[in-house]
Design an enzyme around this catalytic site. Structure first.
Site, mmCIF file in Angstrom:
data_model
loop_
_atom_site.group_PDB
_atom_site.id
_atom_site.type_symbol
_atom_site.label_atom_id
_atom_site.label_comp_id
_atom_site.label_asym_id
_atom_site.label_seq_id
_atom_site.Cartn_x
_atom_site.Cartn_y
_atom_site.Cartn_z
ATOM 1 N N PHE A 121 0.845 -1.193 0.000
ATOM 2 C CA PHE A 121 0.000 0.000 0.000
ATOM 3 C C PHE A 121 0.888 1.253 0.000
ATOM 4 O O PHE A 121 1.917 1.275 0.666
ATOM 5 C CB PHE A 121 -0.897 -0.041 1.245
ATOM 6 C CG PHE A 121 -1.998 0.970 1.238
ATOM 7 C CD1 PHE A 121 -3.203 0.713 0.600
ATOM 8 C CD2 PHE A 121 -1.831 2.194 1.857
ATOM 9 C CE1 PHE A 121 -4.219 1.647 0.596
ATOM 10 C CE2 PHE A 121 -2.853 3.144 1.856
ATOM 11 C CZ PHE A 121 -4.052 2.873 1.219
ATOM 12 N N ASP A 194 0.827 -5.467 8.112
ATOM 13 C CA ASP A 194 -0.298 -4.557 7.936
ATOM 14 C C ASP A 194 -1.526 -5.409 7.610
ATOM 15 O O ASP A 194 -1.567 -6.085 6.577
ATOM 16 C CB ASP A 194 -0.011 -3.547 6.818
ATOM 17 C CG ASP A 194 -1.059 -2.442 6.792
ATOM 18 O OD1 ASP A 194 -2.212 -2.712 7.164
ATOM 19 O OD2 ASP A 194 -0.706 -1.307 6.395
ATOM 20 N N TYR A 219 -11.730 1.006 9.788
ATOM 21 C CA TYR A 219 -12.850 1.596 9.028
ATOM 22 C C TYR A 219 -13.194 0.825 7.770
ATOM 23 O O TYR A 219 -14.097 1.199 7.044
ATOM 24 C CB TYR A 219 -12.576 3.065 8.687
ATOM 25 C CG TYR A 219 -11.256 3.343 7.991
ATOM 26 C CD1 TYR A 219 -11.088 3.083 6.644
ATOM 27 C CD2 TYR A 219 -10.185 3.888 8.695
ATOM 28 C CE1 TYR A 219 -9.890 3.334 6.010
ATOM 29 C CE2 TYR A 219 -8.978 4.149 8.075
ATOM 30 C CZ TYR A 219 -8.832 3.867 6.729
ATOM 31 O OH TYR A 219 -7.637 4.114 6.114
ATOM 32 N N LYS A 220 -12.456 -0.271 7.496
ATOM 33 C CA LYS A 220 -12.743 -1.066 6.292
ATOM 34 C C LYS A 220 -13.725 -2.180 6.671
ATOM 35 O O LYS A 220 -14.866 -1.896 6.975
ATOM 36 C CB LYS A 220 -11.430 -1.565 5.704
ATOM 37 C CG LYS A 220 -10.582 -0.374 5.214
ATOM 38 C CD LYS A 220 -9.213 -0.741 4.694
ATOM 39 C CE LYS A 220 -8.536 0.529 4.173
ATOM 40 N NZ LYS A 220 -7.123 0.321 3.849
ATOM 41 N N ARG A 369 -11.881 -2.855 -8.462
ATOM 42 C CA ARG A 369 -11.934 -3.706 -7.260
ATOM 43 C C ARG A 369 -13.374 -3.876 -6.821
ATOM 44 O O ARG A 369 -14.097 -2.896 -6.653
ATOM 45 C CB ARG A 369 -11.175 -3.044 -6.093
ATOM 46 C CG ARG A 369 -9.713 -3.196 -6.106
ATOM 47 C CD ARG A 369 -9.093 -2.833 -4.749
ATOM 48 N NE ARG A 369 -9.746 -1.723 -4.058
ATOM 49 C CZ ARG A 369 -9.349 -1.248 -2.885
ATOM 50 N NH1 ARG A 369 -8.336 -1.790 -2.247
ATOM 51 N NH2 ARG A 369 -9.981 -0.231 -2.325
HETATM 52 C C1 LIG Z 1 -6.295 1.420 3.914
HETATM 53 C C2 LIG Z 1 -4.863 1.090 4.215
HETATM 54 C C3 LIG Z 1 -4.052 1.994 4.909
HETATM 55 C C4 LIG Z 1 -4.577 3.349 5.291
HETATM 56 O O1 LIG Z 1 -3.782 3.985 6.260
HETATM 57 P P1 LIG Z 1 -4.367 5.292 6.979
HETATM 58 O O2 LIG Z 1 -3.283 5.722 7.863
HETATM 59 O O3 LIG Z 1 -5.622 4.884 7.664
HETATM 60 O O4 LIG Z 1 -4.678 6.296 5.907
HETATM 61 C C5 LIG Z 1 -2.750 1.601 5.201
HETATM 62 N N1 LIG Z 1 -2.260 0.402 4.800
HETATM 63 C C6 LIG Z 1 -3.025 -0.479 4.127
HETATM 64 C C7 LIG Z 1 -2.463 -1.807 3.734
HETATM 65 C C8 LIG Z 1 -4.335 -0.168 3.808
HETATM 66 O O5 LIG Z 1 -5.095 -1.019 3.120
#
Ligand SMILES: *Cc1c(COP(=O)(O)O)cnc(C)c1O
Length: 409
Positions: A121, A194, A219-220, A369
């Site tokens: 990411f 992560d 939040y996902k 997606r």
């Molecule tokens: C959605 C996501 C993030 C988002 O990070 P934020 O700090 O909440 O913006 C980070 N890493 C991964 C792998 C994600 O899918």
């Protein structure tokens, strides 16, 4: 399939689309970016705003002060395969990743390399780049969706930490946490996982994998609400050896003694930094609770069936229209979204949202997606979405969409 679905009643726990009288009911397939709002969250937030904030004022801190750890305990025991006392809700995933990587690097000061993958990411890659730039470290890039061998080939006694996503945000590939952690430990490196795209939808076994640290979003698939606090996990055995770099008063031993010098609290508490956003923390808790109630094994079983159904319909209807499945074909090697390559992916996504009532998202360069959140997505939604994708592609619906892109895709 919907009639036989043991999780079907959970759909009613969420705020669904208001009936606007239109014939094309919207199909939301982006719960992997922002999950739906649970009804319980509305109730709980109202009570906290009106009662605890409105009436209780500063006295309510006696309840709020433990929320970060209570949420962490529920998350860890129900969904992460960890123990109580190994996780806390705090900050954003990005900030927690920085804290976790910096602490891991401090714990291996003689080692000068970090391993991550090129498809990780963006925020993960940027945090790694920032730490490497600030400390003069080397980044060893491995391929996207790395196998144990890919990671193994990058390991030696100069690697301090391996950081990877459990489920890849683009392809949806689920990688082998236990085997990669074992390889990293064999080389003397720590692991930072992560879990943003696996938490709440894939059973996670942090303890039995001996994973060292982990971070992720709420939040996902956890439905914690926009910007809800993320989590950080640290394995018990190494908690007192690690120091995260942001020395704030919420991480201080006996915080309210307000001592002159920083002395990190024992256990997971030292990963807290400053005053949390209490309302978002409350919302995150409610989201976690809904998934914990459903049970992660039931969620995973439905997720696999939803993804398999979409895969089958894609092969039958969409592959002849230029769609290509970019997600691993093995059900055990993927999370809960399907990535479809299409040459007009960007405009097709816009067209689906604006003209076909299907909400996917676009990831560059050419991926649509389709996220299948099992707690509120029905099999009939998958079927109808596939029908609409087919009609959209047959009718070249993207030709209705101008090529300029808004800021958020
Ligand atoms: C959605 C996501 C993030 C988002 O990070 P934020 O700090 O909440 O913006 C980070 N890493 C991964 C792998 C994600 O899918």
């Amino acid at each position: 399939m919907d009639r036989d679905d043991p999780l079907a009643p959970f759909r009613d726990r969420f705020v669904l689309d208001a009936d606007d009288g239109s014939e094309t009911r919207r199909i939301y397939l982006d719960g992997n970016s922002l999950g739906r709002l649970p009804h319980a969250t509305v109730e709980r937030l109202r009570a906290v705003v009106e009662g605890e904030w409105g009436q209780g004022l500063v006295g309510s801190w006696n309840r709020w002060i433990d929320l970060a750890r209570e949420g962490g305990d529920l998350l860890s025991t129900a969904l992460l395969g960890g123990d109580a006392g190994e996780a806390a809700l705090a900050d954003s995933t990005t900030v927690n990743l920085y804290k976790a990587l910096a602490a891991a690097l401090e714990a291996r000061p003689e080692r000068r390399s970090i391993v991550t993958d090129v498809g990780n990411f963006p925020t993960d890659r940027y945090v790694v780049q920032g730490l490497a730039a600030a400390r003069g470290l080397t980044i060893r890039w491995v391929p996207s969706d790395p196998s144990v061998d890919d990671v193994g080939a990058a390991l030696d006694d100069d690697v301090a930490v391996v950081t990877l996503s459990h489920v890849a945000f683009t392809s949806g590939a689920l990688i082998d946490m236990a085997a990669i952690t074992e390889a990293a430990h064999h080389a003397g490196a720590l692991t930072v996982w992560d879990l943003s795209h696996s938490v709440g939808v894939v059973p996670i076994a942090l303890r039995s994998s001996c994973a060292d640290l982990a971070v992720g979003c709420t939040y996902k698939y956890l439905n914690g609400g926009p910007g809800a606090p993320a989590f950080v996990y640290v394995r018990h055995e190494i908690q007192d050896d690690l120091r995260q770099p942001v020395w704030g008063w919420f991480g201080q031993r006996a915080q309210f003694e307000m001592a002159e010098r920083y002395d990190p609290a024992p256990g997971i508490d030292r990963w807290l930094v400053g005053t949390p956003p209490v309302l978002s923390l409350v919302a995150a808790m409610e989201g976690i609770r809904v998934t914990a109630d459903a049970g992660i094994d039931a969620v995973r079983a439905k997720s696999e069936r939803l993804v398999a159904l979409l895969e089958r319909l894609t092969d039958e209807w969409l592959a002849p229209l230029g769609f290509e499945v970019r997600t691993p074909r093995d059900a055990a090697a993927r999370g809960s979204h399907l990535a479809l390559g299409h040459p007009e992916a960007w405009r097709l996504c816009r067209a689906l949202i604006e003209h076909a009532g299907v909400v996917p998202d676009f990831r560059p360069p050419d991926v649509v997606r389709l996220g299948l959140a099992p707690l509120y997505t029905r099999y009939v939604d998958v079927w109808d979405a596939a029908v609409r994708l087919r009609l959209a592609a047959e009718g070249r619906l993207w030709e209705w969409v101008p090529p300029n892109r808004p800021r958020v895709t």
